[in-house]
Design a protein around this motif. Structure first.
Motif, mmCIF file in Angstrom:
data_model
loop_
_atom_site.group_PDB
_atom_site.id
_atom_site.type_symbol
_atom_site.label_atom_id
_atom_site.label_comp_id
_atom_site.label_asym_id
_atom_site.label_seq_id
_atom_site.Cartn_x
_atom_site.Cartn_y
_atom_site.Cartn_z
ATOM 1 N N ARG A 48 0.827 -1.209 0.000
ATOM 2 C CA ARG A 48 0.000 0.000 0.000
ATOM 3 C C ARG A 48 0.865 1.265 0.000
ATOM 4 N N LEU A 49 1.913 1.292 0.797
ATOM 5 C CA LEU A 49 2.812 2.446 0.795
ATOM 6 C C LEU A 49 3.425 2.649 -0.582
ATOM 7 N N ASN A 50 3.788 1.558 -1.223
ATOM 8 C CA ASN A 50 4.369 1.629 -2.556
ATOM 9 C C ASN A 50 3.380 2.201 -3.566
ATOM 10 N N GLU A 51 2.158 1.673 -3.543
ATOM 11 C CA GLU A 51 1.138 2.108 -4.503
ATOM 12 C C GLU A 51 0.722 3.555 -4.272
ATOM 13 N N GLN A 52 0.763 4.007 -3.027
ATOM 14 C CA GLN A 52 0.237 5.322 -2.679
ATOM 15 C C GLN A 52 1.308 6.412 -2.609
ATOM 16 N N ARG A 53 2.563 6.056 -2.825
ATOM 17 C CA ARG A 53 3.630 7.061 -2.823
ATOM 18 C C ARG A 53 3.490 7.941 -4.062
ATOM 19 N N PRO A 54 3.337 9.253 -3.882
ATOM 20 C CA PRO A 54 3.169 10.132 -5.040
ATOM 21 C C PRO A 54 4.369 10.074 -5.992
ATOM 22 N N ALA A 55 4.071 10.127 -7.276
ATOM 23 C CA ALA A 55 5.117 9.997 -8.295
ATOM 24 C C ALA A 55 6.126 11.142 -8.254
ATOM 25 N N ASP A 56 5.701 12.297 -7.721
ATOM 26 C CA ASP A 56 6.603 13.446 -7.698
ATOM 27 C C ASP A 56 7.482 13.496 -6.456
ATOM 28 N N LEU A 57 7.370 12.490 -5.589
ATOM 29 C CA LEU A 57 8.221 12.427 -4.396
ATOM 30 C C LEU A 57 9.303 11.366 -4.566
ATOM 31 N N PRO A 58 10.431 11.525 -3.871
ATOM 32 C CA PRO A 58 11.452 10.479 -3.903
ATOM 33 C C PRO A 58 10.896 9.185 -3.316
ATOM 34 N N LYS A 59 11.580 8.096 -3.551
ATOM 35 C CA LYS A 59 11.167 6.826 -2.974
ATOM 36 C C LYS A 59 11.120 6.935 -1.453
ATOM 37 N N LEU A 60 10.215 6.190 -0.855
ATOM 38 C CA LEU A 60 10.030 6.221 0.598
ATOM 39 C C LEU A 60 11.039 5.294 1.269
ATOM 40 N N ASN A 61 11.797 5.828 2.215
ATOM 41 C CA ASN A 61 12.755 5.027 2.979
ATOM 42 C C ASN A 61 12.011 4.224 4.037
ATOM 43 N N VAL A 62 12.278 2.925 4.119
ATOM 44 C CA VAL A 62 11.585 2.100 5.110
ATOM 45 C C VAL A 62 12.563 1.214 5.877
ATOM 46 N N CYS A 63 12.213 0.961 7.132
ATOM 47 C CA CYS A 63 12.891 -0.021 7.963
ATOM 48 C C CYS A 63 11.879 -1.082 8.369
ATOM 49 N N ILE A 64 12.305 -2.309 8.457
ATOM 50 C CA ILE A 64 11.454 -3.394 8.919
ATOM 51 C C ILE A 64 11.582 -3.496 10.432
ATOM 52 N N GLN A 65 10.436 -3.522 11.110
ATOM 53 C CA GLN A 65 10.458 -3.603 12.571
ATOM 54 C C GLN A 65 10.549 -5.058 13.017
ATOM 55 N N ILE A 66 11.518 -5.308 13.895
ATOM 56 C CA ILE A 66 11.737 -6.638 14.456
ATOM 57 C C ILE A 66 11.279 -6.659 15.909
#
Length: 229
Positions: A108-126
């Motif tokens: 969902r974050l991938n699909e909803q990230r606006p095209a005019d913004l840089p890629k969203l940085n993510v960390c996986i929570q353990i």
């Protein structure tokens, strides 16, 4: 002036631990946790040179990011739990999301990230301590989620995040972090974008930095326990 002084003190502590554990100076970033604090407090921290701010509540995070667009170079990190119906807000307003734990949220974050913004940085929570009350996946589930995240073109996998159960002694804190560090090190060897181990708060900052943390999350020690007027 209290916020400025608190930032200076916290940065000095970070530097001291970097030196103690032979970490490169400046390799551990300070994430100022500004949840429930007004924009005036964030502006005061910004004036002291602080640029990374962490928020726990989706709408509050989005509102602050909108109110403070005039602060150049400010970076918004979401560090709270994520509901699937709130992903669009995060995708549109955050620079980082630290608490990714489900494939559905990644998609969902991938699909909803606006095209005019840089890629969203993510960390996986353990969920490093295996607490039922805590969010996050087990280390055994990590490889599967890593592959899913890497297949999302609008996300960049930056690393791992954890909030362990409180431990009394430094030795116990270090022991808790050891398997997480090993998993992070292996991940960084295999995924070139991975460079962030988001661990450490006021009570375990030393153990976190000793264990390879690259970003510590500090709130009350900077902004104080009470809201500002």
């Amino acid at each position: 002036m209290a916020i400025a002084e608190n930032i200076e003190k916290t940065q000095a502590e970070i530097t001291s631990f970097e030196q103690k554990y032979q970490r490169a100076l400046g390799s551990v970033k300070l994430l100022a946790v500004s949840k429930t604090k007004p924009v005036s407090a964030i502006e005061e921290a910004y004036a002291q040179g602080q640029r990374l701010f962490g928020e726990n509540y989706v709408q509050e995070a989005a509102d602050k990011s909108q109110q403070l667009t005039h602060l150049k170079g400010i970076e918004w990190h979401f560090i709270g739990p994520i509901q699937s119906n709130k992903t669009r807000i995060l995708a549109q307003s955050m620079h980082w999301v630290h608490t990714l734990e489900r494939a559905k949220i990644a998609q969902r974050l991938n699909e909803q990230r606006p095209a005019d913004l840089p890629k969203l940085n993510v960390c996986i929570q353990i969920n490093i301590s295996g607490e039922e009350s805590k969010s996050g996946i087990s280390l055994a589930e990590l490889d599967e989620l890593v592959e899913i995240v890497r297949n999302q073109p609008n996300l960049i996998l930056r690393g791992l995040m954890a909030i362990p159960a409180p431990q009394v002694s430094l030795a116990d804190q270090l022991a808790t972090y050891q398997p997480l560090y090993e998993a992070y090190h292996a991940l960084a060897e295999s995924v070139e974008t991975v460079d962030t181990l988001s661990i450490g708060m006021s009570g375990d900052m030393e153990a976190a930095i000793a264990s390879g943390s690259s970003m510590v999350r500090i709130g009350t020690a900077i902004f104080g326990a009470r809201n500002y007027a």
